[in-house]
Design a protein around this motif. Sequence first.
Motif, PDB file in Angstrom:
ATOM      1  N   SER A   3       0.857  -1.180   0.000  1.00 32.33           N
ATOM      2  CA  SER A   3       0.000   0.000   0.000  1.00 32.33           C
ATOM      3  C   SER A   3       0.891   1.226   0.000  1.00 32.33           C
ATOM      4  N   TYR A   4       0.268   2.372  -0.151  1.00 33.81           N
ATOM      5  CA  TYR A   4       0.995   3.635  -0.186  1.00 33.81           C
ATOM      6  C   TYR A   4       0.356   4.574   0.821  1.00 33.81           C
ATOM      7  N   THR A   5       1.169   5.335   1.503  1.00 36.96           N
ATOM      8  CA  THR A   5       0.646   6.330   2.418  1.00 36.96           C
ATOM      9  C   THR A   5       1.274   7.680   2.086  1.00 36.96           C
ATOM     10  N   CYS A   6       0.450   8.707   2.170  1.00 39.34           N
ATOM     11  CA  CYS A   6       0.937  10.067   1.907  1.00 39.34           C
ATOM     12  C   CYS A   6       0.495  10.978   3.049  1.00 39.34           C
ATOM     13  N   ALA A  25      -9.350   9.640  -6.349  1.00 40.21           N
ATOM     14  CA  ALA A  25      -9.036   8.225  -6.098  1.00 40.21           C
ATOM     15  C   ALA A  25     -10.074   7.318  -6.758  1.00 40.21           C
ATOM     16  N   GLN A  26     -11.342   7.679  -6.656  1.00 41.69           N
ATOM     17  CA  GLN A  26     -12.388   6.865  -7.286  1.00 41.69           C
ATOM     18  C   GLN A  26     -12.227   6.855  -8.806  1.00 41.69           C
ATOM     19  N   ARG A  27     -11.922   8.004  -9.390  1.00 40.52           N
ATOM     20  CA  ARG A  27     -11.714   8.080 -10.841  1.00 40.52           C
ATOM     21  C   ARG A  27     -10.547   7.190 -11.274  1.00 40.52           C
ATOM     22  N   LEU A  28      -9.509   7.101 -10.426  1.00 40.42           N
ATOM     23  CA  LEU A  28      -8.328   6.288 -10.721  1.00 40.42           C
ATOM     24  C   LEU A  28      -8.484   4.832 -10.280  1.00 40.42           C
ATOM     25  N   GLU A  29      -9.661   4.497  -9.734  1.00 42.97           N
ATOM     26  CA  GLU A  29      -9.972   3.140  -9.251  1.00 42.97           C
ATOM     27  C   GLU A  29      -9.031   2.691  -8.137  1.00 42.97           C
ATOM     28  N   ILE A  44      -3.296   9.929   3.801  1.00 40.97           N
ATOM     29  CA  ILE A  44      -3.994   9.181   2.765  1.00 40.97           C
ATOM     30  C   ILE A  44      -3.381   7.786   2.702  1.00 40.97           C
ATOM     31  N   LEU A  45      -4.232   6.763   2.719  1.00 44.29           N
ATOM     32  CA  LEU A  45      -3.790   5.386   2.497  1.00 44.29           C
ATOM     33  C   LEU A  45      -4.385   4.953   1.168  1.00 44.29           C
ATOM     34  N   VAL A  55      -0.167   8.706 -10.524  1.00 39.47           N
ATOM     35  CA  VAL A  55      -0.954   9.835 -11.018  1.00 39.47           C
ATOM     36  C   VAL A  55      -1.501  10.626  -9.836  1.00 39.47           C
ATOM     37  N   LEU A  56      -2.041   9.927  -8.825  1.00 39.33           N
ATOM     38  CA  LEU A  56      -2.556  10.607  -7.631  1.00 39.33           C
ATOM     39  C   LEU A  56      -1.444  11.364  -6.916  1.00 39.33           C
ATOM     40  N   GLN A  57      -0.303  10.732  -6.746  1.00 43.50           N
ATOM     41  CA  GLN A  57       0.820  11.370  -6.049  1.00 43.50           C
ATOM     42  C   GLN A  57       1.229  12.661  -6.756  1.00 43.50           C
ATOM     43  N   ALA A  58       1.317  12.636  -8.069  1.00 39.26           N
ATOM     44  CA  ALA A  58       1.685  13.847  -8.822  1.00 39.26           C
ATOM     45  C   ALA A  58       0.593  14.909  -8.691  1.00 39.26           C
ATOM     46  N   ALA A  59      -0.671  14.493  -8.757  1.00 38.48           N
ATOM     47  CA  ALA A  59      -1.782  15.441  -8.660  1.00 38.48           C
ATOM     48  C   ALA A  59      -1.852  16.090  -7.283  1.00 38.48           C
ATOM     49  N   LEU A  60      -1.458  15.374  -6.246  1.00 38.99           N
ATOM     50  CA  LEU A  60      -1.442  15.962  -4.902  1.00 38.99           C
ATOM     51  C   LEU A  60      -0.520  17.183  -4.864  1.00 38.99           C
ATOM     52  N   LYS A  61       0.535  17.144  -5.636  1.00 37.55           N
ATOM     53  CA  LYS A  61       1.516  18.233  -5.633  1.00 37.55           C
ATOM     54  C   LYS A  61       1.138  19.380  -6.567  1.00 37.55           C
TER      55      LYS A  61
END
Length: 90
Positions: A3-6, A25-29, A44-45, A55-61
């Motif tokens: 898993s990934y945590t941010c 996250a839902q859009r990215l499944e 975020i987990l 993609v989520l990690q980059a979008a967070l920034k």
Amino acid sequence: MKSYTCIVEGKVTGGKFQSWVLSTAQRLELKGWVRNINDGKAEILVQGNPDSYAVLQAALKTEAPVPDLKAVTCTVIEYDKVHERFEVRG
């Protein structure tokens, strides 16, 4: 399970950030959760496809609605629970 945590530091309170993470996250499944933890931080987990996580990690920034973004710190962890959806927690 891998898993990934941010941890996101900045002005994450007020509702827009958590709902943005949820819809992204839902859009990215992706599965997992987002929650505010303290002093202008959110945790975020994420579980799911590594490319979608990237993609989520980059979008967070670059895209997340976080005025005064101070830092986004993400790591890979081993997590014993498998989530079936993405949700907002406390």
